[in-house]
Design a protein around this motif. Structure first.
Motif, PDB file in Angstrom:
ATOM      1  N   HIS A   1       0.842  -1.192   0.000  1.00 62.77           N
ATOM      2  CA  HIS A   1       0.000   0.000   0.000  1.00 62.77           C
ATOM      3  C   HIS A   1       0.883   1.250   0.000  1.00 62.77           C
ATOM      4  O   HIS A   1       1.804   1.380   0.815  1.00 62.77           O
ATOM      5  CB  HIS A   1      -0.920   0.005   1.226  1.00 62.77           C
ATOM      6  N   ALA A   2       0.576   2.175  -0.899  1.00 64.61           N
ATOM      7  CA  ALA A   2       1.414   3.365  -1.100  1.00 64.61           C
ATOM      8  C   ALA A   2       0.819   4.577  -0.411  1.00 64.61           C
ATOM      9  O   ALA A   2      -0.307   4.992  -0.710  1.00 64.61           O
ATOM     10  CB  ALA A   2       1.570   3.646  -2.589  1.00 64.61           C
ATOM     11  N   HIS A   3       1.585   5.163   0.526  1.00 68.27           N
ATOM     12  CA  HIS A   3       1.233   6.445   1.143  1.00 68.27           C
ATOM     13  C   HIS A   3       1.821   7.548   0.257  1.00 68.27           C
ATOM     14  O   HIS A   3       3.001   7.508  -0.096  1.00 68.27           O
ATOM     15  CB  HIS A   3       1.819   6.546   2.545  1.00 68.27           C
ATOM     16  N   GLU A   4       1.001   8.552  -0.069  1.00 67.75           N
ATOM     17  CA  GLU A   4       1.423   9.578  -1.018  1.00 67.75           C
ATOM     18  C   GLU A   4       1.276  10.973  -0.419  1.00 67.75           C
ATOM     19  O   GLU A   4       0.389  11.222   0.398  1.00 67.75           O
ATOM     20  CB  GLU A   4       0.588   9.471  -2.296  1.00 67.75           C
TER      21      GLU A   4
ATOM     22  N   GLY B   1       5.091  12.428  -4.286  1.00 72.83           N
ATOM     23  CA  GLY B   1       4.702  11.110  -4.770  1.00 72.83           C
ATOM     24  C   GLY B   1       4.587  10.130  -3.620  1.00 72.83           C
ATOM     25  O   GLY B   1       4.145  10.489  -2.512  1.00 72.83           O
ATOM     26  N   VAL B   2       5.010   8.911  -3.837  1.00 72.16           N
ATOM     27  CA  VAL B   2       4.935   7.876  -2.806  1.00 72.16           C
ATOM     28  C   VAL B   2       6.058   8.099  -1.807  1.00 72.16           C
ATOM     29  O   VAL B   2       7.234   8.100  -2.163  1.00 72.16           O
ATOM     30  CB  VAL B   2       5.042   6.472  -3.426  1.00 72.16           C
TER      31      VAL B   2
ATOM     32  N   VAL C   1       5.706   2.810   1.699  1.00 72.49           N
ATOM     33  CA  VAL C   1       4.934   1.644   1.256  1.00 72.49           C
ATOM     34  C   VAL C   1       4.758   0.742   2.464  1.00 72.49           C
ATOM     35  O   VAL C   1       5.741   0.361   3.116  1.00 72.49           O
ATOM     36  CB  VAL C   1       5.652   0.886   0.129  1.00 72.49           C
TER      37      VAL C   1
ATOM     38  N   CYS D   1       9.406  -1.889  -3.965  1.00 71.08           N
ATOM     39  CA  CYS D   1       8.242  -2.774  -4.048  1.00 71.08           C
ATOM     40  C   CYS D   1       8.662  -4.216  -4.343  1.00 71.08           C
ATOM     41  O   CYS D   1       8.117  -5.168  -3.763  1.00 71.08           O
ATOM     42  CB  CYS D   1       7.274  -2.271  -5.114  1.00 71.08           C
TER      43      CYS D   1
ATOM     44  N   LEU E   1       0.824  -2.634  -6.411  1.00 72.31           N
ATOM     45  CA  LEU E   1       0.861  -1.587  -5.395  1.00 72.31           C
ATOM     46  C   LEU E   1      -0.472  -0.862  -5.356  1.00 72.31           C
ATOM     47  O   LEU E   1      -0.908  -0.281  -6.355  1.00 72.31           O
ATOM     48  CB  LEU E   1       1.983  -0.595  -5.722  1.00 72.31           C
ATOM     49  N   GLN E   2      -1.118  -0.904  -4.190  1.00 68.19           N
ATOM     50  CA  GLN E   2      -2.404  -0.219  -4.031  1.00 68.19           C
ATOM     51  C   GLN E   2      -2.158   1.214  -3.557  1.00 68.19           C
ATOM     52  O   GLN E   2      -1.525   1.441  -2.536  1.00 68.19           O
ATOM     53  CB  GLN E   2      -3.280  -0.965  -3.019  1.00 68.19           C
ATOM     54  N   ARG E   3      -2.667   2.171  -4.306  1.00 71.06           N
ATOM     55  CA  ARG E   3      -2.470   3.587  -4.001  1.00 71.06           C
ATOM     56  C   ARG E   3      -3.518   4.051  -3.000  1.00 71.06           C
ATOM     57  O   ARG E   3      -4.715   3.902  -3.219  1.00 71.06           O
ATOM     58  CB  ARG E   3      -2.580   4.418  -5.277  1.00 71.06           C
TER      59      ARG E   3
ATOM     60  N   GLY F   1      -3.543   7.324  -2.017  1.00 69.13           N
ATOM     61  CA  GLY F   1      -3.854   8.697  -2.390  1.00 69.13           C
ATOM     62  C   GLY F   1      -3.469   9.741  -1.360  1.00 69.13           C
ATOM     63  O   GLY F   1      -3.589  10.943  -1.620  1.00 69.13           O
TER      64      GLY F   1
END
Length: 379
Positions: free
Chosen positions: A302-305, A310-311, A314, A342, A355-357, A359
């Motif tokens: 899961h990506a923290h942005e 950007g990311v 993770v 990743c 990778l789940q974004r 947002g």
């Protein structure tokens, strides 16, 4: 000249007119010889005793970060090449230029990655017997900063050879270059980082620590700079408790930006950066949290942005009854390192590579730790 000499290192600083960019970063051998002859004339008019020295020059244009590296490798290469020069060539001016596009030493080859800098530096040194070198070095420190404008012939030749216009061309000692770079880093709120770089350059055996503008303590020891792991939990314990819960994600993202900026600058200065005791060789660091639970499903990424970055993190998590089971967080130090991070997390934890974004930066209910929404972990 005596076989025992001391080098007084300096540069010719070339500031280009706005919009101007040199088409190349090296001079050919004949070009370097011609430029060195004019520089020698300038220096003889500025400094007493230059006629009893040898001017050694690299016909190449560098960014400051390339010159200000441990053991000053560009000047060290000049000294080595000068020492190897045949006695018959022991003239008062010795210039090293490119032959068929190649400089005579790898350290004298500028890196195209820094070619966009509006200021370029041509390194040189005066080699003299120790007593004369001491007097000359002292004179350089006072005279060059005050009167060190390059002569008209020198500046004109540099412009003709490069095909660009110059705003300024002036001589600076290496100490002047250090002072200018210090001011630039201070203006960029990187004064603490510069403190550590300066110690590494000038007093490498010392230990030193400094607190950054974001309240992070960096330490220098044994040739490397140490930064703490950029985990949200550590940041919250050290600096986040006094920040409103709604602003913590934004503030933490600022500390990550500072870390990324510091990592890039330290890499440019060829200074190793250790984070949490480890050297991030592939541009990322991983914070292990827990082992995977066999009764739960496959972990997911899961990506923290954050806006503009950007990311920034993770998270690896397993869906669990009533929530999620967090296994690790990973932090890319550059955008380019995200893919490698990743892959490493997926391999280490047996996670699906997708990778789940999220947002945004997702925190737990108390805004004290990174989190993954339970709905995201089940996707």
């Amino acid at each position: 000249m005596s076989s025992e000499t001391v080098a007084c290192p300096a540069v010719l600083a070339l500031e280009f007119m706005p919009g101007e960019k040199p088409p190349r970063l090296t001079f050919g051998r004949d070009e370097a010889d011609a430029l060195a002859a004019y520089i020698a004339d300038d220096l003889r008019a500025l400094l007493p005793g230059v006629a009893q020295t040898r001017l050694v020059l690299a016909g190449a244009l560098f960014d400051a970060v390339e010159l200000l590296r441990p053991r000053f490798p560009v000047w060290a290469a000049l000294d080595t090449l000068a020492a190897r020069a045949p006695r018959a060539d022991e003239a008062h001016v010795l210039a090293f230029g490119a032959h068929e596009g190649r400089m005579p030493a790898a350290a004298l080859t500028p890196d195209a990655a820094y070619a966009e800098a509006p200021m370029r530096y041509l390194p040189w040194s005066l080699q003299a017997p120790p007593e004369l070198a001491q007097r000359l070095g002292e004179a350089m420190e006072t005279e060059l900063i005050a009167k060190g404008q390059a002569g008209e012939r020198t500046a004109d030749l540099a412009m003709r050879l490069l095909g660009v216009r110059l705003e300024h061309a002036r001589y600076l000692t290496r100490h002047d270059l250090l002072a200018i770079t210090c001011v630039q880093y201070e203006h960029a709120t990187l004064a603490a980082l510069w403190e550590l770089i300066e110690v590494a350059l000038l007093s490498p055996a010392r230990r030193h620590e400094a607190m950054s503008a974001r309240g992070v303590t960096y330490r220098y020891a044994d040739g490397a700079i140490e930064a703490p792991l950029p985990s949200f939990e550590r940041w919250y314990a050290a600096a986040g408790q006094g920040i409103d819960a709604g602003e913590r994600a934004y503030a933490w993202a600022g500390s990550l930006f500072e870390l990324r900026q510091s990592a890039a600058l330290l890499a440019a200065h060829h200074l190793p950066l250790r984070i949490g005791g480890e050297t991030p060789r592939d541009g990322y660091v991983i914070e292990p949290l827990a082992a995977a639970r066999a009764e739960l499903g496959a972990p997911t990424l899961h990506a923290h942005e954050a806006p503009g970055l950007g990311v920034v993190a993770v998270s690896v998590a397993q869906a669990a009854p009533g929530g999620t089971h967090l296994l690790a967080h990973g932090y890319p130090l550059t955008r380019a390192a995200l893919g490698a991070l990743c892959e490493a997390l997926a391999l280490r934890y047996g996670a699906a590579p997708h990778l789940q974004r999220l947002g945004r930066i997702v925190l737990d209910a108390d805004a004290r730790a990174l989190a993954v929404p339970s709905t995201a972990a089940t996707h």
